[in-house]
Structures are given as C-alpha cells and as structure tokens.
Design a protein around this motif. Sequence first.
Motif, mmCIF file in Angstrom:
data_model
loop_
_atom_site.group_PDB
_atom_site.id
_atom_site.type_symbol
_atom_site.label_atom_id
_atom_site.label_comp_id
_atom_site.label_asym_id
_atom_site.label_seq_id
_atom_site.Cartn_x
_atom_site.Cartn_y
_atom_site.Cartn_z
ATOM 1 N N ASN A 49 0.821 -1.216 0.000
ATOM 2 C CA ASN A 49 0.000 0.000 0.000
ATOM 3 C C ASN A 49 0.852 1.261 0.000
ATOM 4 O OD1 ASN A 49 -2.645 -1.130 0.098
ATOM 5 N ND2 ASN A 49 -2.352 -1.570 2.259
ATOM 6 N N GLU A 50 0.321 2.279 -0.655
ATOM 7 C CA GLU A 50 0.946 3.605 -0.593
ATOM 8 C C GLU A 50 0.278 4.397 0.525
ATOM 9 O OE1 GLU A 50 1.641 7.675 -3.204
ATOM 10 O OE2 GLU A 50 0.774 5.934 -4.193
ATOM 11 N N TYR A 51 1.091 5.118 1.291
ATOM 12 C CA TYR A 51 0.605 5.933 2.399
ATOM 13 C C TYR A 51 1.102 7.362 2.257
ATOM 14 C CZ TYR A 51 -0.514 1.487 4.591
ATOM 15 O OH TYR A 51 -1.036 0.244 4.857
ATOM 16 N N GLU A 52 0.432 8.249 3.002
ATOM 17 C CA GLU A 52 0.793 9.657 2.996
ATOM 18 C C GLU A 52 0.745 10.173 4.425
ATOM 19 O OE1 GLU A 52 -0.768 12.559 -0.108
ATOM 20 O OE2 GLU A 52 -2.078 12.947 1.608
ATOM 21 N N ILE A 53 1.745 10.955 4.793
ATOM 22 C CA ILE A 53 1.759 11.670 6.068
ATOM 23 C C ILE A 53 1.682 13.152 5.737
ATOM 24 C CG2 ILE A 53 3.181 12.368 8.026
ATOM 25 C CD1 ILE A 53 4.337 9.563 8.082
ATOM 26 N N ARG A 54 0.754 13.836 6.408
ATOM 27 C CA ARG A 54 0.616 15.283 6.214
ATOM 28 C C ARG A 54 1.005 15.995 7.501
ATOM 29 N NH1 ARG A 54 -5.176 13.944 4.536
ATOM 30 N NH2 ARG A 54 -4.831 12.925 2.530
#
Length: 85
Positions: A49-54
Amino acid sequence: MKNWKFASLIEEEKEFKVEGINIWNHYWHCADRKIEVIGPLSGNPYLFNEYEIRSPEKTINFVVGEFSEGRIGLYLPEEDAINAQ
C-alpha cells in the motif's frame, strides 16, 4: 507515475525518519493504491500500500508492506530515497 526505491527495513515503533519526520509519530493516510515493488533481498515482486503523512510543513508519500518472516519494507519515491535515515 512514480518510481519507488527500497529505503529500509523498519521496525514498528522504532524511530525512522523521512525528510526529518519520524513516520511513527504521525497518522498514515492510506492512498487506496497498491504499488508493485521488488523485494531487496529476494528480487520477488510484492504489492504494498501507498501511504501519505501530512504535517504543517510538508506531505510525505511512501510505500510499506510486510515481507515474509515479519520484516517490514519501506519504499520512497526514487528522488526522495536519499533523504531517509
């Protein structure tokens, strides 16, 4: 389309920084995308899976998944892989 490069094997809750941000201190937003990556040791393909942290300063994207034997691999966009610790 991004090219993903293996950055590191990581351990849960053990500090790992990407662009100066410890990934374990932030919520990971799942991008609902599976990315095919190549295992660094076996050369086998995996779908992770691809994840994102903002954070207020920046947004970081990465791909994470579990190999066999409970090892967790983290991949970064090729241009960002050199900034990981």
